[in-house]
Design a protein around this motif. Sequence first.
Motif, PDB file in Angstrom:
ATOM      1  N   ARG A   6       0.840  -1.203   0.000  1.00  0.00           N
ATOM      2  CA  ARG A   6       0.000   0.000   0.000  1.00  0.00           C
ATOM      3  C   ARG A   6       0.878   1.257   0.000  1.00  0.00           C
ATOM      4  NH1 ARG A   6      -5.530  -0.545   2.313  1.00  0.00           N
ATOM      5  NH2 ARG A   6      -5.456  -1.975   0.587  1.00  0.00           N
ATOM      6  N   VAL A   7       1.950   1.274   0.785  1.00  0.00           N
ATOM      7  CA  VAL A   7       2.851   2.433   0.835  1.00  0.00           C
ATOM      8  C   VAL A   7       3.459   2.680  -0.543  1.00  0.00           C
ATOM      9  CG1 VAL A   7       5.068   3.229   1.777  1.00  0.00           C
ATOM     10  CG2 VAL A   7       3.323   2.317   3.302  1.00  0.00           C
ATOM     11  N   ARG A   8       3.879   1.620  -1.199  1.00  0.00           N
ATOM     12  CA  ARG A   8       4.460   1.760  -2.543  1.00  0.00           C
ATOM     13  C   ARG A   8       3.416   2.266  -3.529  1.00  0.00           C
ATOM     14  NH1 ARG A   8       5.256  -3.443  -4.404  1.00  0.00           N
ATOM     15  NH2 ARG A   8       3.274  -3.157  -5.429  1.00  0.00           N
ATOM     16  N   ASP A   9       2.216   1.672  -3.491  1.00  0.00           N
ATOM     17  CA  ASP A   9       1.169   2.077  -4.421  1.00  0.00           C
ATOM     18  C   ASP A   9       0.770   3.540  -4.235  1.00  0.00           C
ATOM     19  OD1 ASP A   9       1.182  -0.457  -5.498  1.00  0.00           O
ATOM     20  OD2 ASP A   9      -0.660  -1.105  -4.489  1.00  0.00           O
ATOM     21  N   GLU A  12       3.518   5.708  -5.699  1.00  0.00           N
ATOM     22  CA  GLU A  12       3.482   5.711  -7.165  1.00  0.00           C
ATOM     23  C   GLU A  12       2.290   6.497  -7.695  1.00  0.00           C
ATOM     24  OE1 GLU A  12       3.636   1.528  -8.029  1.00  0.00           O
ATOM     25  OE2 GLU A  12       5.827   1.473  -7.890  1.00  0.00           O
ATOM     26  N   ASP A  13       1.143   6.408  -7.000  1.00  0.00           N
ATOM     27  CA  ASP A  13      -0.037   7.163  -7.423  1.00  0.00           C
ATOM     28  C   ASP A  13       0.203   8.666  -7.372  1.00  0.00           C
ATOM     29  OD1 ASP A  13      -1.403   4.815  -7.869  1.00  0.00           O
ATOM     30  OD2 ASP A  13      -2.622   4.940  -6.042  1.00  0.00           O
ATOM     31  N   LYS A  14       1.071   9.120  -6.475  1.00  0.00           N
ATOM     32  CA  LYS A  14       1.394  10.549  -6.373  1.00  0.00           C
ATOM     33  C   LYS A  14       2.589  10.927  -7.243  1.00  0.00           C
ATOM     34  CE  LYS A  14      -0.312  12.734  -2.305  1.00  0.00           C
ATOM     35  NZ  LYS A  14      -0.408  14.155  -2.386  1.00  0.00           N
ATOM     36  N   ASP A  15       3.092   9.964  -8.010  1.00  0.00           N
ATOM     37  CA  ASP A  15       4.253  10.187  -8.878  1.00  0.00           C
ATOM     38  C   ASP A  15       5.460  10.689  -8.101  1.00  0.00           C
ATOM     39  OD1 ASP A  15       2.935   9.360 -11.226  1.00  0.00           O
ATOM     40  OD2 ASP A  15       2.053  11.346 -11.474  1.00  0.00           O
ATOM     41  N   LYS A  16       5.685  10.105  -6.923  1.00  0.00           N
ATOM     42  CA  LYS A  16       6.833  10.446  -6.091  1.00  0.00           C
ATOM     43  C   LYS A  16       7.859   9.326  -6.162  1.00  0.00           C
ATOM     44  CE  LYS A  16       5.236  14.304  -4.538  1.00  0.00           C
ATOM     45  NZ  LYS A  16       5.860  15.547  -4.904  1.00  0.00           N
ATOM     46  N   THR A  17       9.102   9.686  -5.977  1.00  0.00           N
ATOM     47  CA  THR A  17      10.165   8.687  -5.933  1.00  0.00           C
ATOM     48  C   THR A  17      10.374   8.227  -4.494  1.00  0.00           C
ATOM     49  OG1 THR A  17      11.929  10.295  -5.559  1.00  0.00           O
ATOM     50  CG2 THR A  17      11.340   9.826  -7.872  1.00  0.00           C
ATOM     51  N   GLN A  18      11.076   7.127  -4.353  1.00  0.00           N
ATOM     52  CA  GLN A  18      11.435   6.673  -3.009  1.00  0.00           C
ATOM     53  C   GLN A  18      12.278   7.736  -2.313  1.00  0.00           C
ATOM     54  OE1 GLN A  18      13.272   2.849  -3.771  1.00  0.00           O
ATOM     55  NE2 GLN A  18      11.365   1.784  -3.236  1.00  0.00           N
ATOM     56  N   ASP A  20      12.046  10.977  -2.677  1.00  0.00           N
ATOM     57  CA  ASP A  20      11.133  12.031  -2.222  1.00  0.00           C
ATOM     58  C   ASP A  20      10.538  11.678  -0.858  1.00  0.00           C
ATOM     59  OD1 ASP A  20      11.425  13.491  -4.639  1.00  0.00           O
ATOM     60  OD2 ASP A  20       9.670  12.498  -5.539  1.00  0.00           O
ATOM     61  N   ILE A  21      10.082  10.455  -0.724  1.00  0.00           N
ATOM     62  CA  ILE A  21       9.422  10.055   0.516  1.00  0.00           C
ATOM     63  C   ILE A  21      10.439   9.882   1.640  1.00  0.00           C
ATOM     64  CG2 ILE A  21       7.903   8.354   1.603  1.00  0.00           C
ATOM     65  CD1 ILE A  21       6.625  10.204  -0.590  1.00  0.00           C
ATOM     66  N   ALA A  22      11.608   9.390   1.322  1.00  0.00           N
ATOM     67  CA  ALA A  22      12.662   9.298   2.338  1.00  0.00           C
ATOM     68  C   ALA A  22      12.986  10.688   2.885  1.00  0.00           C
ATOM     69  CB  ALA A  22      13.909   8.634   1.754  1.00  0.00           C
ATOM     70  N   GLN A  23      13.045  11.675   2.014  1.00  0.00           N
ATOM     71  CA  GLN A  23      13.310  13.045   2.459  1.00  0.00           C
ATOM     72  C   GLN A  23      12.158  13.577   3.305  1.00  0.00           C
ATOM     73  OE1 GLN A  23      14.139  15.044  -1.261  1.00  0.00           O
ATOM     74  NE2 GLN A  23      16.327  14.569  -1.133  1.00  0.00           N
ATOM     75  N   LEU A  24      10.929  13.280   2.911  1.00  0.00           N
ATOM     76  CA  LEU A  24       9.766  13.683   3.697  1.00  0.00           C
ATOM     77  C   LEU A  24       9.851  13.116   5.119  1.00  0.00           C
ATOM     78  CD1 LEU A  24       6.743  14.799   3.778  1.00  0.00           C
ATOM     79  CD2 LEU A  24       6.119  12.426   3.295  1.00  0.00           C
ATOM     80  N   LEU A  25      10.307  11.868   5.220  1.00  0.00           N
ATOM     81  CA  LEU A  25      10.405  11.197   6.516  1.00  0.00           C
ATOM     82  C   LEU A  25      11.740  11.464   7.210  1.00  0.00           C
ATOM     83  CD1 LEU A  25       8.810   7.768   5.551  1.00  0.00           C
ATOM     84  CD2 LEU A  25       7.730   9.679   6.770  1.00  0.00           C
ATOM     85  N   ASN A  26      12.586  12.246   6.561  1.00  0.00           N
ATOM     86  CA  ASN A  26      13.890  12.600   7.118  1.00  0.00           C
ATOM     87  C   ASN A  26      14.713  11.357   7.473  1.00  0.00           C
ATOM     88  OD1 ASN A  26      15.838  14.478   7.867  1.00  0.00           O
ATOM     89  ND2 ASN A  26      15.175  14.477  10.004  1.00  0.00           N
ATOM     90  N   MET A  27      14.834  10.478   6.479  1.00  0.00           N
ATOM     91  CA  MET A  27      15.611   9.255   6.687  1.00  0.00           C
ATOM     92  C   MET A  27      16.409   8.945   5.425  1.00  0.00           C
ATOM     93  SD  MET A  27      12.682   6.252   6.308  1.00  0.00           S
ATOM     94  CE  MET A  27      11.894   6.711   7.813  1.00  0.00           C
ATOM     95  N   TYR A  35      11.570  -0.490   4.059  1.00  0.00           N
ATOM     96  CA  TYR A  35      10.153  -0.473   4.447  1.00  0.00           C
ATOM     97  C   TYR A  35       9.281  -0.925   3.286  1.00  0.00           C
ATOM     98  CZ  TYR A  35      11.592   2.370   8.469  1.00  0.00           C
ATOM     99  OH  TYR A  35      12.183   2.833   9.605  1.00  0.00           O
ATOM    100  N   GLU A  36       9.543  -0.402   2.112  1.00  0.00           N
ATOM    101  CA  GLU A  36       8.733  -0.770   0.943  1.00  0.00           C
ATOM    102  C   GLU A  36       8.904  -2.230   0.563  1.00  0.00           C
ATOM    103  OE1 GLU A  36       8.565   1.411  -2.681  1.00  0.00           O
ATOM    104  OE2 GLU A  36       7.875   3.241  -1.696  1.00  0.00           O
ATOM    105  N   ARG A  37      10.057  -2.799   0.817  1.00  0.00           N
ATOM    106  CA  ARG A  37      10.284  -4.212   0.510  1.00  0.00           C
ATOM    107  C   ARG A  37       9.800  -5.130   1.629  1.00  0.00           C
ATOM    108  NH1 ARG A  37      15.593  -2.360  -1.491  1.00  0.00           N
ATOM    109  NH2 ARG A  37      16.444  -3.015   0.512  1.00  0.00           N
ATOM    110  N   GLY A  38       9.380  -4.559   2.743  1.00  0.00           N
ATOM    111  CA  GLY A  38       8.918  -5.363   3.861  1.00  0.00           C
ATOM    112  C   GLY A  38      10.045  -5.960   4.676  1.00  0.00           C
TER     113      GLY A  38
END
Length: 67
Positions: A6-9, A12-18, A20-27, A35-38
């Motif tokens: 669900r996190v990956r989907d 991708e639906d927001k057209d963001k890269t991994q 981008d989201i890593a930066q959002l989460l400051n990691m 996380y995305e690979r489980g």
Amino acid sequence: MGVYTRVRDLREDKDKTQRDIAQLLNMQLTVYQRYERGERELPLWAAIKLADYYDVTLDYLVGRNRE
């Protein structure tokens, strides 16, 4: 559908890269990728931040309902 799928989907639906989201989460990118690979459990603080970012409930994010 698990939280990882669900996190990956949602990303991708927001057209963001991994990155981008890593930066959002400051990691580091590699941590987010795990996380995305489980390979790592998504911490609650990160799940809350992602649910807010994607404008979904935590239940939806973790697959407890099908909103």
